[in-house]
Design a protein around this motif. Sequence first.
Motif, PDB file in Angstrom:
ATOM      1  N   SER A  29       0.795  -1.232   0.000  1.00  0.00           N
ATOM      2  CA  SER A  29       0.000   0.000   0.000  1.00  0.00           C
ATOM      3  C   SER A  29       0.823   1.276   0.000  1.00  0.00           C
ATOM      4  CB  SER A  29      -0.889   0.015   1.253  1.00  0.00           C
ATOM      5  OG  SER A  29      -0.075  -0.114   2.409  1.00  0.00           O
ATOM      6  N   GLU A  30       2.078   1.195   0.369  1.00  0.00           N
ATOM      7  CA  GLU A  30       2.805   2.408   0.715  1.00  0.00           C
ATOM      8  C   GLU A  30       3.109   3.301  -0.475  1.00  0.00           C
ATOM      9  OE1 GLU A  30       6.004   0.845   3.124  1.00  0.00           O
ATOM     10  OE2 GLU A  30       4.817   1.149   4.940  1.00  0.00           O
ATOM     11  N   MET A  31       3.448   2.736  -1.622  1.00  0.00           N
ATOM     12  CA  MET A  31       3.709   3.588  -2.787  1.00  0.00           C
ATOM     13  C   MET A  31       2.412   4.191  -3.328  1.00  0.00           C
ATOM     14  SD  MET A  31       6.869   4.049  -3.082  1.00  0.00           S
ATOM     15  CE  MET A  31       6.751   5.027  -4.583  1.00  0.00           C
ATOM     16  N   ILE A  32       1.297   3.471  -3.189  1.00  0.00           N
ATOM     17  CA  ILE A  32       0.000   4.046  -3.563  1.00  0.00           C
ATOM     18  C   ILE A  32      -0.281   5.260  -2.680  1.00  0.00           C
ATOM     19  CG2 ILE A  32      -2.502   3.675  -3.646  1.00  0.00           C
ATOM     20  CD1 ILE A  32      -1.929   0.704  -4.129  1.00  0.00           C
ATOM     21  N   ALA A  33      -0.119   5.077  -1.388  1.00  0.00           N
ATOM     22  CA  ALA A  33      -0.379   6.164  -0.444  1.00  0.00           C
ATOM     23  C   ALA A  33       0.561   7.340  -0.686  1.00  0.00           C
ATOM     24  CB  ALA A  33      -0.237   5.651   0.980  1.00  0.00           C
ATOM     25  N   SER A  34       1.827   7.066  -0.965  1.00  0.00           N
ATOM     26  CA  SER A  34       2.795   8.134  -1.204  1.00  0.00           C
ATOM     27  C   SER A  34       2.458   8.909  -2.472  1.00  0.00           C
ATOM     28  CB  SER A  34       4.207   7.543  -1.299  1.00  0.00           C
ATOM     29  OG  SER A  34       4.598   6.973  -0.071  1.00  0.00           O
ATOM     30  N   ARG A  35       2.057   8.221  -3.507  1.00  0.00           N
ATOM     31  CA  ARG A  35       1.683   8.885  -4.762  1.00  0.00           C
ATOM     32  C   ARG A  35       0.513   9.836  -4.556  1.00  0.00           C
ATOM     33  NH1 ARG A  35      -0.753   4.703  -7.904  1.00  0.00           N
ATOM     34  NH2 ARG A  35      -2.796   5.663  -7.692  1.00  0.00           N
ATOM     35  N   VAL A  44      -1.544  22.100  -2.958  1.00  0.00           N
ATOM     36  CA  VAL A  44      -1.505  23.271  -2.073  1.00  0.00           C
ATOM     37  C   VAL A  44      -0.146  23.968  -2.132  1.00  0.00           C
ATOM     38  CG1 VAL A  44      -3.304  22.421  -0.536  1.00  0.00           C
ATOM     39  CG2 VAL A  44      -0.899  21.840  -0.059  1.00  0.00           C
ATOM     40  N   GLY A  45       0.619  23.674  -3.178  1.00  0.00           N
ATOM     41  CA  GLY A  45       1.851  24.410  -3.428  1.00  0.00           C
ATOM     42  C   GLY A  45       3.125  23.820  -2.881  1.00  0.00           C
ATOM     43  N   SER A  46       3.075  22.629  -2.325  1.00  0.00           N
ATOM     44  CA  SER A  46       4.282  21.978  -1.824  1.00  0.00           C
ATOM     45  C   SER A  46       4.842  21.078  -2.926  1.00  0.00           C
ATOM     46  CB  SER A  46       3.963  21.149  -0.578  1.00  0.00           C
ATOM     47  OG  SER A  46       5.123  20.537  -0.069  1.00  0.00           O
ATOM     48  N   VAL A  47       5.964  21.467  -3.492  1.00  0.00           N
ATOM     49  CA  VAL A  47       6.555  20.710  -4.597  1.00  0.00           C
ATOM     50  C   VAL A  47       7.328  19.528  -4.018  1.00  0.00           C
ATOM     51  CG1 VAL A  47       8.072  20.795  -6.595  1.00  0.00           C
ATOM     52  CG2 VAL A  47       6.717  22.805  -5.976  1.00  0.00           C
ATOM     53  N   ILE A  48       6.762  18.349  -4.150  1.00  0.00           N
ATOM     54  CA  ILE A  48       7.352  17.152  -3.553  1.00  0.00           C
ATOM     55  C   ILE A  48       6.965  15.938  -4.397  1.00  0.00           C
ATOM     56  CG2 ILE A  48       5.372  16.784  -1.999  1.00  0.00           C
ATOM     57  CD1 ILE A  48       7.437  15.897   0.156  1.00  0.00           C
ATOM     58  N   THR A  49       7.887  15.007  -4.561  1.00  0.00           N
ATOM     59  CA  THR A  49       7.632  13.811  -5.357  1.00  0.00           C
ATOM     60  C   THR A  49       7.084  12.686  -4.475  1.00  0.00           C
ATOM     61  OG1 THR A  49       9.824  12.842  -5.020  1.00  0.00           O
ATOM     62  CG2 THR A  49       9.576  14.424  -6.843  1.00  0.00           C
ATOM     63  N   SER A  61       2.623   7.891  12.287  1.00  0.00           N
ATOM     64  CA  SER A  61       1.204   7.968  12.619  1.00  0.00           C
ATOM     65  C   SER A  61       0.575   9.167  11.927  1.00  0.00           C
ATOM     66  CB  SER A  61       1.031   8.116  14.130  1.00  0.00           C
ATOM     67  OG  SER A  61       1.555   9.359  14.564  1.00  0.00           O
ATOM     68  N   ARG A  62      -0.741   9.256  11.982  1.00  0.00           N
ATOM     69  CA  ARG A  62      -1.436  10.401  11.388  1.00  0.00           C
ATOM     70  C   ARG A  62      -0.992  11.705  12.049  1.00  0.00           C
ATOM     71  NH1 ARG A  62      -6.331  13.409  11.209  1.00  0.00           N
ATOM     72  NH2 ARG A  62      -7.306  13.401   9.131  1.00  0.00           N
ATOM     73  N   GLY A  63      -0.815  11.663  13.358  1.00  0.00           N
ATOM     74  CA  GLY A  63      -0.357  12.852  14.065  1.00  0.00           C
ATOM     75  C   GLY A  63       1.019  13.307  13.591  1.00  0.00           C
ATOM     76  N   GLU A  64       1.907  12.361  13.349  1.00  0.00           N
ATOM     77  CA  GLU A  64       3.240  12.704  12.856  1.00  0.00           C
ATOM     78  C   GLU A  64       3.173  13.266  11.444  1.00  0.00           C
ATOM     79  OE1 GLU A  64       6.210   9.617  15.141  1.00  0.00           O
ATOM     80  OE2 GLU A  64       4.888   8.814  13.596  1.00  0.00           O
ATOM     81  N   MET A  65       2.266  12.745  10.639  1.00  0.00           N
ATOM     82  CA  MET A  65       2.091  13.278   9.289  1.00  0.00           C
ATOM     83  C   MET A  65       1.651  14.736   9.340  1.00  0.00           C
ATOM     84  SD  MET A  65       0.226  10.056   7.422  1.00  0.00           S
ATOM     85  CE  MET A  65       0.161  10.874   5.832  1.00  0.00           C
ATOM     86  N   LEU A  66       0.687  15.028  10.204  1.00  0.00           N
ATOM     87  CA  LEU A  66       0.211  16.403  10.348  1.00  0.00           C
ATOM     88  C   LEU A  66       1.338  17.320  10.821  1.00  0.00           C
ATOM     89  CD1 LEU A  66      -3.256  15.673  11.986  1.00  0.00           C
ATOM     90  CD2 LEU A  66      -2.895  16.711   9.731  1.00  0.00           C
ATOM     91  N   GLU A  67       2.133  16.839  11.740  1.00  0.00           N
ATOM     92  CA  GLU A  67       3.246  17.632  12.257  1.00  0.00           C
ATOM     93  C   GLU A  67       4.265  17.926  11.168  1.00  0.00           C
ATOM     94  OE1 GLU A  67       6.732  17.212  15.659  1.00  0.00           O
ATOM     95  OE2 GLU A  67       4.860  16.099  15.867  1.00  0.00           O
ATOM     96  N   THR A  68       4.575  16.914  10.333  1.00  0.00           N
ATOM     97  CA  THR A  68       5.512  17.106   9.231  1.00  0.00           C
ATOM     98  C   THR A  68       4.975  18.134   8.237  1.00  0.00           C
ATOM     99  OG1 THR A  68       6.370  14.856   9.444  1.00  0.00           O
ATOM    100  CG2 THR A  68       6.733  15.961   7.336  1.00  0.00           C
ATOM    101  N   CYS A  69       3.689  18.035   7.922  1.00  0.00           N
ATOM    102  CA  CYS A  69       3.076  18.996   6.996  1.00  0.00           C
ATOM    103  C   CYS A  69       3.192  20.421   7.536  1.00  0.00           C
ATOM    104  CB  CYS A  69       1.604  18.650   6.770  1.00  0.00           C
ATOM    105  SG  CYS A  69       1.314  17.219   5.721  1.00  0.00           S
ATOM    106  N   ARG A  70       2.903  20.584   8.796  1.00  0.00           N
ATOM    107  CA  ARG A  70       2.896  21.932   9.385  1.00  0.00           C
ATOM    108  C   ARG A  70       4.302  22.472   9.598  1.00  0.00           C
ATOM    109  NH1 ARG A  70      -1.387  19.546  13.366  1.00  0.00           N
ATOM    110  NH2 ARG A  70      -3.367  20.110  12.371  1.00  0.00           N
ATOM    111  N   ASN A  71       5.147  21.663  10.232  1.00  0.00           N
ATOM    112  CA  ASN A  71       6.443  22.164  10.685  1.00  0.00           C
ATOM    113  C   ASN A  71       7.542  22.090   9.638  1.00  0.00           C
ATOM    114  OD1 ASN A  71       5.153  22.520  13.137  1.00  0.00           O
ATOM    115  ND2 ASN A  71       6.004  20.670  14.061  1.00  0.00           N
ATOM    116  N   GLU A  72       7.483  21.087   8.742  1.00  0.00           N
ATOM    117  CA  GLU A  72       8.539  20.949   7.747  1.00  0.00           C
ATOM    118  C   GLU A  72       8.135  21.502   6.383  1.00  0.00           C
ATOM    119  OE1 GLU A  72      10.266  17.049   7.526  1.00  0.00           O
ATOM    120  OE2 GLU A  72      10.074  16.715   9.694  1.00  0.00           O
ATOM    121  N   LEU A  73       6.857  21.383   6.050  1.00  0.00           N
ATOM    122  CA  LEU A  73       6.407  21.842   4.738  1.00  0.00           C
ATOM    123  C   LEU A  73       5.671  23.174   4.798  1.00  0.00           C
ATOM    124  CD1 LEU A  73       5.154  18.442   3.240  1.00  0.00           C
ATOM    125  CD2 LEU A  73       7.427  19.471   3.091  1.00  0.00           C
ATOM    126  N   GLY A  74       5.396  23.646   6.000  1.00  0.00           N
ATOM    127  CA  GLY A  74       4.756  24.946   6.153  1.00  0.00           C
ATOM    128  C   GLY A  74       3.313  25.001   5.699  1.00  0.00           C
TER     129      GLY A  74
END
Length: 230
Positions: A29-35, A44-49, A61-74
């Motif tokens: 599932s992981e490459m599907i989810a990553s794509r 939303v303007g974050s240029v990422i592959t 976890s979902r919480g870590e994903m949210l944190e990465t979006c906010r803190n690393e990707l702005g």
Amino acid sequence: MTCLAPTDTSISLPTGLVIFDCDGVLIDSEMIASRLLAEALNEVGSVITATEVHVRFTGGSRGEMLETCRNELGIIAAEEVIARWEARLFPTFHAELQPVPGIEALIAGLDRPICVASNSRIARLENSLGRLPLRAVFGEHVYSAEMVARAKPAPDLILHCLTRMGVPAHEAVMIDDSPHGIEAARSAGVTAIGFVTPGDPRQDRAEVLFAAGAVAVAYSTLELARLLGS
């Protein structure tokens, strides 16, 4: 135990419960989810592959994903982005998702108790693993991080599995493709085996899993079956 190569048959592993991570171990599932997440982030303007998403987000976890979006990707509206991604994820799983090659045969050859310990939410498990015939072999023993206070790498979920299965830690083995899962297992006193999903684009994955505490790393379900004696 000493870290050994996956083809080394001298390694001695517990012969009781096998705890499986889900994404990247049971289901491909992981490459599907990553794509799909890369698509949502780019909108939303974050240029990422998709590969970059795979490296930065997979196993968290979902919480870590949210944190990465906010803190690393702005990304301020991180919750909306993740919700949009999840809305696309389940229909795509329904259309594309398959088990990891060889995992069904491996499980069929095991004569020992098994369960699932996943950082995924219950809804995602139902819409991923739950869509495949493989789900039935685990019966009621599919456990989500939503069922405990802390997700992997905390030991809570692994300890929950041990309690529900009635198995002491020293008789169990955990299979995980993420250092979070390896760390959780080791913290719970469970022997951990790393798994590198075929096609995983992340570099030096085995070394990362060994560093987290895996006693061995399998690069295929055939190698994993040899380690488990199935």
